[in-house]
Design a protein around this motif. Structure first.
Motif, PDB file in Angstrom:
ATOM      1  N   THR A  19      48.031  31.284  42.694  1.00 12.07           N
ATOM      2  CA  THR A  19      48.185  32.732  42.827  1.00 12.07           C
ATOM      3  C   THR A  19      49.261  33.251  41.877  1.00 12.07           C
ATOM      4  O   THR A  19      49.041  34.199  41.114  1.00 12.07           O
ATOM      5  CB  THR A  19      48.554  33.092  44.278  1.00 12.07           C
ATOM      6  OG1 THR A  19      47.450  32.785  45.124  1.00 12.07           O
ATOM      7  CG2 THR A  19      48.893  34.575  44.395  1.00 12.07           C
ATOM      8  N   LEU A  22      48.209  32.860  38.021  1.00 13.97           N
ATOM      9  CA  LEU A  22      47.235  33.842  37.537  1.00 13.97           C
ATOM     10  C   LEU A  22      47.850  35.229  37.449  1.00 13.97           C
ATOM     11  O   LEU A  22      47.594  35.969  36.490  1.00 13.97           O
ATOM     12  CB  LEU A  22      46.012  33.858  38.456  1.00 13.97           C
ATOM     13  CG  LEU A  22      45.105  32.627  38.376  1.00 13.97           C
ATOM     14  CD1 LEU A  22      44.003  32.698  39.425  1.00 13.97           C
ATOM     15  CD2 LEU A  22      44.500  32.491  36.982  1.00 13.97           C
ATOM     16  N   ARG A  23      48.656  35.593  38.430  1.00 11.43           N
ATOM     17  CA  ARG A  23      49.310  36.900  38.376  1.00 11.43           C
ATOM     18  C   ARG A  23      50.246  37.008  37.179  1.00 11.43           C
ATOM     19  O   ARG A  23      50.287  38.039  36.499  1.00 11.43           O
ATOM     20  CB  ARG A  23      50.094  37.134  39.668  1.00 11.43           C
ATOM     21  CG  ARG A  23      49.228  37.470  40.878  1.00 11.43           C
ATOM     22  CD  ARG A  23      50.086  37.606  42.125  1.00 11.43           C
ATOM     23  NE  ARG A  23      49.285  37.921  43.292  1.00 11.43           N
ATOM     24  CZ  ARG A  23      49.757  37.955  44.536  1.00 11.43           C
ATOM     25  NH1 ARG A  23      51.046  37.686  44.767  1.00 11.43           N
ATOM     26  NH2 ARG A  23      48.964  38.253  45.546  1.00 11.43           N
ATOM     27  N   ARG A  26      48.186  37.313  33.988  1.00 11.46           N
ATOM     28  CA  ARG A  26      47.546  38.636  33.938  1.00 11.46           C
ATOM     29  C   ARG A  26      48.556  39.703  33.556  1.00 11.46           C
ATOM     30  O   ARG A  26      48.255  40.612  32.768  1.00 11.46           O
ATOM     31  CB  ARG A  26      46.910  38.914  35.304  1.00 11.46           C
ATOM     32  CG  ARG A  26      46.240  40.249  35.446  1.00 11.46           C
ATOM     33  CD  ARG A  26      45.302  40.289  36.645  1.00 11.46           C
ATOM     34  NE  ARG A  26      45.949  40.000  37.902  1.00 11.46           N
ATOM     35  CZ  ARG A  26      46.587  40.894  38.658  1.00 11.46           C
ATOM     36  NH1 ARG A  26      46.689  42.150  38.230  1.00 11.46           N
ATOM     37  NH2 ARG A  26      47.124  40.554  39.820  1.00 11.46           N
ATOM     38  N   ARG A  49      43.144  43.115  38.156  1.00 10.43           N
ATOM     39  CA  ARG A  49      42.216  42.054  38.528  1.00 10.43           C
ATOM     40  C   ARG A  49      40.802  42.375  38.071  1.00 10.43           C
ATOM     41  O   ARG A  49      40.085  41.511  37.568  1.00 10.43           O
ATOM     42  CB  ARG A  49      42.225  41.858  40.043  1.00 10.43           C
ATOM     43  CG  ARG A  49      43.448  41.173  40.608  1.00 10.43           C
ATOM     44  CD  ARG A  49      43.345  41.113  42.115  1.00 10.43           C
ATOM     45  NE  ARG A  49      44.481  40.418  42.711  1.00 10.43           N
ATOM     46  CZ  ARG A  49      44.714  40.384  44.012  1.00 10.43           C
ATOM     47  NH1 ARG A  49      43.894  41.005  44.847  1.00 10.43           N
ATOM     48  NH2 ARG A  49      45.759  39.719  44.487  1.00 10.43           N
ATOM     49  N   TYR A  63      36.934  37.099  41.754  1.00 13.09           N
ATOM     50  CA  TYR A  63      38.203  36.807  41.071  1.00 13.09           C
ATOM     51  C   TYR A  63      39.386  37.069  41.995  1.00 13.09           C
ATOM     52  O   TYR A  63      40.373  36.330  41.991  1.00 13.09           O
ATOM     53  CB  TYR A  63      38.354  37.638  39.793  1.00 13.09           C
ATOM     54  CG  TYR A  63      39.678  37.372  39.123  1.00 13.09           C
ATOM     55  CD1 TYR A  63      39.878  36.214  38.384  1.00 13.09           C
ATOM     56  CD2 TYR A  63      40.764  38.240  39.302  1.00 13.09           C
ATOM     57  CE1 TYR A  63      41.110  35.927  37.818  1.00 13.09           C
ATOM     58  CE2 TYR A  63      42.002  37.959  38.742  1.00 13.09           C
ATOM     59  CZ  TYR A  63      42.163  36.797  38.003  1.00 13.09           C
ATOM     60  OH  TYR A  63      43.395  36.522  37.470  1.00 13.09           O
ATOM     61  N   GLU A  67      42.387  34.474  42.899  1.00 10.98           N
ATOM     62  CA  GLU A  67      43.806  34.750  42.700  1.00 10.98           C
ATOM     63  C   GLU A  67      44.571  34.737  44.017  1.00 10.98           C
ATOM     64  O   GLU A  67      45.772  34.456  44.045  1.00 10.98           O
ATOM     65  CB  GLU A  67      43.982  36.102  41.999  1.00 10.98           C
ATOM     66  CG  GLU A  67      45.404  36.330  41.505  1.00 10.98           C
ATOM     67  CD  GLU A  67      45.555  37.584  40.680  1.00 10.98           C
ATOM     68  OE1 GLU A  67      46.159  38.553  41.201  1.00 10.98           O
ATOM     69  OE2 GLU A  67      45.069  37.603  39.521  1.00 10.98           O
ATOM     70  N   GLN A  68      43.889  35.016  45.093  1.00 13.73           N
ATOM     71  CA  GLN A  68      44.530  34.973  46.402  1.00 13.73           C
ATOM     72  C   GLN A  68      44.660  33.551  46.933  1.00 13.73           C
ATOM     73  O   GLN A  68      45.268  33.326  47.988  1.00 13.73           O
ATOM     74  CB  GLN A  68      43.740  35.820  47.394  1.00 13.73           C
ATOM     75  CG  GLN A  68      43.833  37.320  47.126  1.00 13.73           C
ATOM     76  CD  GLN A  68      42.789  38.112  47.890  1.00 13.73           C
ATOM     77  OE1 GLN A  68      41.968  37.540  48.633  1.00 13.73           O
ATOM     78  NE2 GLN A  68      42.792  39.429  47.705  1.00 13.73           N
TER      79      GLN A  68
END
Length: 275
Positions: A19, A22-23, A26, A49, A63, A67-68
């Motif tokens: 998580t 990816l955050r 991004r 997202r 997605y 990500e969660q």
């Protein structure tokens, strides 16, 4: 107290890291970077997202679940698409695979090092015993004076560490050659399996199998082994068998460039064994 992490806790930890990873990736990309126009009216920098989902060709809800950190199945193709969307480096892509509990892709080998002068200076710092650097094909790209004298590395017939070991004068220097030969064949087998698309490995193996019955027999066993420290004895013309601890170190993991160092273990002191 038992400090071992259970399988369930380990997976939760990986999903939590996924998580945050990816955050962070991004957030590091601007919409302008990917041709989506200015981020007008946004309160935060980076992609949304939904935008990553569009770039990767997946649904926004799917997605978001990834990500969660939800326990969903992810294919290699989707992970690669997300890697491209987030402009991940090769190492970041491998990291993503691991966090997603998928088999990481094999590294894409880079070109062999061109700055052999630096590698030569590196091995020259080892003065008490042999030291050399081999590339992904086990060609000797640098060797110190001790390696040239003791193992004849870099000389005719010994330009390739493995070929010299089995068919050149290099192999004659080892007192316990059968044990080392078996280990090295197994290590070469393991590395060749990591780069199975490269025909050079098969060419080397075919040449050695034709020239060395010992290698042909070992190769047919399909044994594999990682590089680990090992003890060897080298034949000295005056001192007889001299024991060494053979250590290896990856200098460039992506191009499979490796340092081999022979450290004296027989109380020889700081003086070179071969003078």
């Amino acid at each position: 107290m038992d400090t071992m992490i259970s399988g369930t806790d380990s997976k939760k930890k990986r999903r939590n890291e996924l998580t945050h990873f990816l955050r962070s990736r991004r957030a590091a990309i601007s919409p302008l970077d990917v041709g989506m126009g200015p981020a007008g009216g946004r309160t935060r920098a980076g992609l949304r997202r939904e935008e990553v989902a569009v770039l990767a060709g997946v649904s926004a809800s799917w997605y978001a679940w990834l990500e969660q950190g939800r326990p969903i199945n992810v294919s290699d193709g989707i992970l690669d698409a997300i890697s491209r969307a987030l402009r991940l480096s090769e190492r970041e892509r491998v990291h993503l695979y691991r966090l997603a509990d998928a088999n990481p892709p094999l590294p894409t080998p880079r070109a062999d090092p061109s700055d052999t002068e630096v590698l030569q200076r590196l091995v020259d710092t080892q003065t008490t015993g042999p030291a050399c650097v081999i590339d992904r094909y086990w060609d000797v790209v640098a060797a110190n004076e001790q390696a040239v004298r003791a193992l004849h590395l870099g000389q005719e017939g010994n330009e390739n560490f493995l070929i010299g070991l089995f068919t050149g004068s290099h192999g004659h220097q080892y007192v316990q050659l059968p044990q080392l030969a078996r280990q090295m064949a197994a290590r070469f087998r393991l590395q060749s399996s990591c780069l199975s698309d490269d025909p050079r490995y098969e060419q080397i193996a075919e040449r050695l199998s034709a020239d060395s019955a010992r290698f042909a027999e070992l190769w047919s066993r399909h044994e594999v082994q990682e590089f680990v420290p090992t003890t060897v004895k080298l034949s000295h013309p005056d001192k007889g068998p001299v024991p060494f601890a053979l250590y290896t170190m990856d200098l460039d993991e992506a191009s499979f460039v490796r340092l081999l160092m022979y450290l004296p273990t027989g109380g020889t002191g700081p003086q070179p064994v071969w003078k």
